[in-house]
Write a protein that holds these residues in place. Structure first.
Motif, PDB file in Angstrom:
ATOM      1  N   ALA A  97       0.830  -1.206   0.000  1.00  0.00           N
ATOM      2  CA  ALA A  97       0.000   0.000   0.000  1.00  0.00           C
ATOM      3  C   ALA A  97       0.866   1.259   0.000  1.00  0.00           C
ATOM      4  O   ALA A  97       0.606   2.206  -0.762  1.00  0.00           O
ATOM      5  CB  ALA A  97      -0.926  -0.003   1.207  1.00  0.00           C
ATOM      6  N   ALA A 122       2.434   1.710  -3.482  1.00  0.00           N
ATOM      7  CA  ALA A 122       1.488   2.162  -4.503  1.00  0.00           C
ATOM      8  C   ALA A 122       1.146   3.636  -4.325  1.00  0.00           C
ATOM      9  O   ALA A 122       1.102   4.405  -5.300  1.00  0.00           O
ATOM     10  CB  ALA A 122       0.221   1.295  -4.453  1.00  0.00           C
ATOM     11  N   TRP A 177      -0.610   6.250  -7.064  1.00  0.00           N
ATOM     12  CA  TRP A 177      -1.816   5.465  -7.316  1.00  0.00           C
ATOM     13  C   TRP A 177      -2.805   5.626  -6.155  1.00  0.00           C
ATOM     14  O   TRP A 177      -2.414   5.859  -5.020  1.00  0.00           O
ATOM     15  CB  TRP A 177      -1.487   3.984  -7.487  1.00  0.00           C
ATOM     16  CG  TRP A 177      -0.667   3.686  -8.701  1.00  0.00           C
ATOM     17  CD1 TRP A 177       0.686   3.540  -8.771  1.00  0.00           C
ATOM     18  CD2 TRP A 177      -1.161   3.486 -10.025  1.00  0.00           C
ATOM     19  NE1 TRP A 177       1.086   3.268 -10.048  1.00  0.00           N
ATOM     20  CE2 TRP A 177      -0.029   3.224 -10.857  1.00  0.00           C
ATOM     21  CE3 TRP A 177      -2.425   3.511 -10.615  1.00  0.00           C
ATOM     22  CZ2 TRP A 177      -0.137   2.985 -12.225  1.00  0.00           C
ATOM     23  CZ3 TRP A 177      -2.530   3.263 -11.979  1.00  0.00           C
ATOM     24  CH2 TRP A 177      -1.402   3.012 -12.776  1.00  0.00           C
ATOM     25  N   LEU A 197      -5.812   3.550  -4.064  1.00  0.00           N
ATOM     26  CA  LEU A 197      -6.279   2.191  -3.822  1.00  0.00           C
ATOM     27  C   LEU A 197      -7.792   2.135  -3.981  1.00  0.00           C
ATOM     28  O   LEU A 197      -8.518   2.924  -3.385  1.00  0.00           O
ATOM     29  CB  LEU A 197      -5.896   1.731  -2.412  1.00  0.00           C
ATOM     30  CG  LEU A 197      -4.445   1.970  -1.970  1.00  0.00           C
ATOM     31  CD1 LEU A 197      -4.218   1.336  -0.593  1.00  0.00           C
ATOM     32  CD2 LEU A 197      -3.456   1.425  -2.981  1.00  0.00           C
ATOM     33  N   CYS A 202      -9.467  -6.009  -2.466  1.00  0.00           N
ATOM     34  CA  CYS A 202      -8.139  -6.570  -2.716  1.00  0.00           C
ATOM     35  C   CYS A 202      -8.212  -8.095  -2.666  1.00  0.00           C
ATOM     36  O   CYS A 202      -9.191  -8.673  -2.182  1.00  0.00           O
ATOM     37  CB  CYS A 202      -7.126  -6.031  -1.718  1.00  0.00           C
ATOM     38  SG  CYS A 202      -7.547  -6.339   0.003  1.00  0.00           S
ATOM     39  N   GLN A 252      -3.757  -5.550  -5.219  1.00  0.00           N
ATOM     40  CA  GLN A 252      -4.513  -4.362  -4.790  1.00  0.00           C
ATOM     41  C   GLN A 252      -4.908  -3.539  -5.995  1.00  0.00           C
ATOM     42  O   GLN A 252      -4.065  -2.888  -6.616  1.00  0.00           O
ATOM     43  CB  GLN A 252      -3.655  -3.518  -3.834  1.00  0.00           C
ATOM     44  CG  GLN A 252      -4.297  -2.190  -3.461  1.00  0.00           C
ATOM     45  CD  GLN A 252      -5.605  -2.339  -2.745  1.00  0.00           C
ATOM     46  OE1 GLN A 252      -5.645  -2.854  -1.632  1.00  0.00           O
ATOM     47  NE2 GLN A 252      -6.701  -1.888  -3.351  1.00  0.00           N
ATOM     48  N   VAL A 311      -5.878  -0.534  -8.273  1.00  0.00           N
ATOM     49  CA  VAL A 311      -5.500   0.875  -8.130  1.00  0.00           C
ATOM     50  C   VAL A 311      -6.015   1.668  -9.324  1.00  0.00           C
ATOM     51  O   VAL A 311      -6.379   1.108 -10.370  1.00  0.00           O
ATOM     52  CB  VAL A 311      -3.959   1.025  -8.016  1.00  0.00           C
ATOM     53  CG1 VAL A 311      -3.439   0.420  -6.733  1.00  0.00           C
ATOM     54  CG2 VAL A 311      -3.261   0.403  -9.242  1.00  0.00           C
TER      55      VAL A 311
END
Length: 273
Positions: A238, A241, A246, A248, A252, A269, A271
């Motif tokens: 996380a 990303a 990105w 979320l 997931c 995940q 994105v």
């Protein structure tokens, strides 16, 4: 016979009595010193001790009462009282339930420590490279359970995968790759435990739920190691990303490539920019 008088006939040598009673010779001598269990015969020349087979019952009671936490010096009175076998069995059952509860609590506490330790240590862990990739649409057959608010009770997840696999097989399908889908709802997190499968949709019956996963862009990494540390991998993914710009989105997923104790799980995940 070997210096044993008539009193020693039909008795067990201390070594044999020790083996049958599953207690050390040293402990038998300690019981004797406390007056808890006196040998039936002692060779007047060698000092060798001999026990009667019937004394195993008294030995079992001594060890049972001691297992209940009663000090050895306090056991004599109980042995000589009218304590029935039924009452002793009931006491042991209560102690067993208590120990099982303590064991479960200790296991849960250890799992929590391992989880938090993994999170604290994750900055020094050797994480695999995270990558962005496009995931194709796919259909998952499985069952869903509500985990609620964290910390999660995950005890239902394993059996749910098993029951989903059995239902797919009964429907004439072949469960292949196991996938966990984690979704946020108003009641908390729920997880769908399912499989990629060749089962036709029309044959699933009421026992299975169909989850349609659309194609998406996802941040992914492969977690290797115990599941107790997978939370650290999720946090790492996380953070990576988000650092790449990105956002979320969506549920997931965990794709279980290899199962424990050294798990290999691809974290996915979804994105968006």
């Amino acid at each position: 016979m070997d210096g044993i008088d008539d009193e020693g006939m039909g008795t067990l040598k201390i070594g044999d009595f020790s083996r049958l009673g599953q207690v050390s010779v040293r402990m038998l001598r300690h019981y004797e010193s406390l007056g808890l269990l006196t040998p039936e015969a002692v060779d007047e020349f060698t000092g060798h001790r001999h026990y009667g087979a019937g004394q195993l019952t008294r030995l079992n009671r001594i060890m049972a009462l001691n297992a209940l936490g009663i000090p050895l010096r306090s056991i004599t009175g109980l042995l000589d009282s009218e304590l029935s076998s039924e009452a002793l069995v009931e006491m042991l059952h209560r102690r067993r339930h208590q120990l099982l509860a303590e064991q479960s609590a200790a296991v849960a506490a250890l799992a929590e420590v391992d989880f938090r330790l993994a999170l604290i240590e994750r900055t020094t862990m050797d994480h695999p490279d995270s990558i962005i990739k496009d995931l194709p649409p796919e259909r998952i057959l499985g069952r869903t359970v509500l985990l609620g608010e964290p910390p999660f009770d995950t005890s239902e997840i394993g059996p749910l995968f098993d029951s989903a696999a059995d239902a797919i097989t009964e429907a004439g399908g072949a469960p292949t790759m196991a996938i966990g889908i984690y979704s946020e709802t108003e009641s908390g997190t729920e997880v769908t435990c399912g499989f990629r499968t060749s089962t036709p949709t029309a044959d699933t019956g009421p026992e299975l739920e169909i989850t349609e996963l659309p194609s998406c862009t996802a941040a992914t990494l492969v977690h290797k190691g115990p599941m107790a540390r997978i939370g650290a991998s999720w946090q790492h993914l996380a953070e990576w990303a988000l650092a790449q710009g990105w956002e979320l989105v969506g549920p997931c997923r965990e794709v279980y490539l290899e199962t424990g104790p050294d798990w290999v799980v691809e974290l996915q995940q979804p994105v968006t920019r």
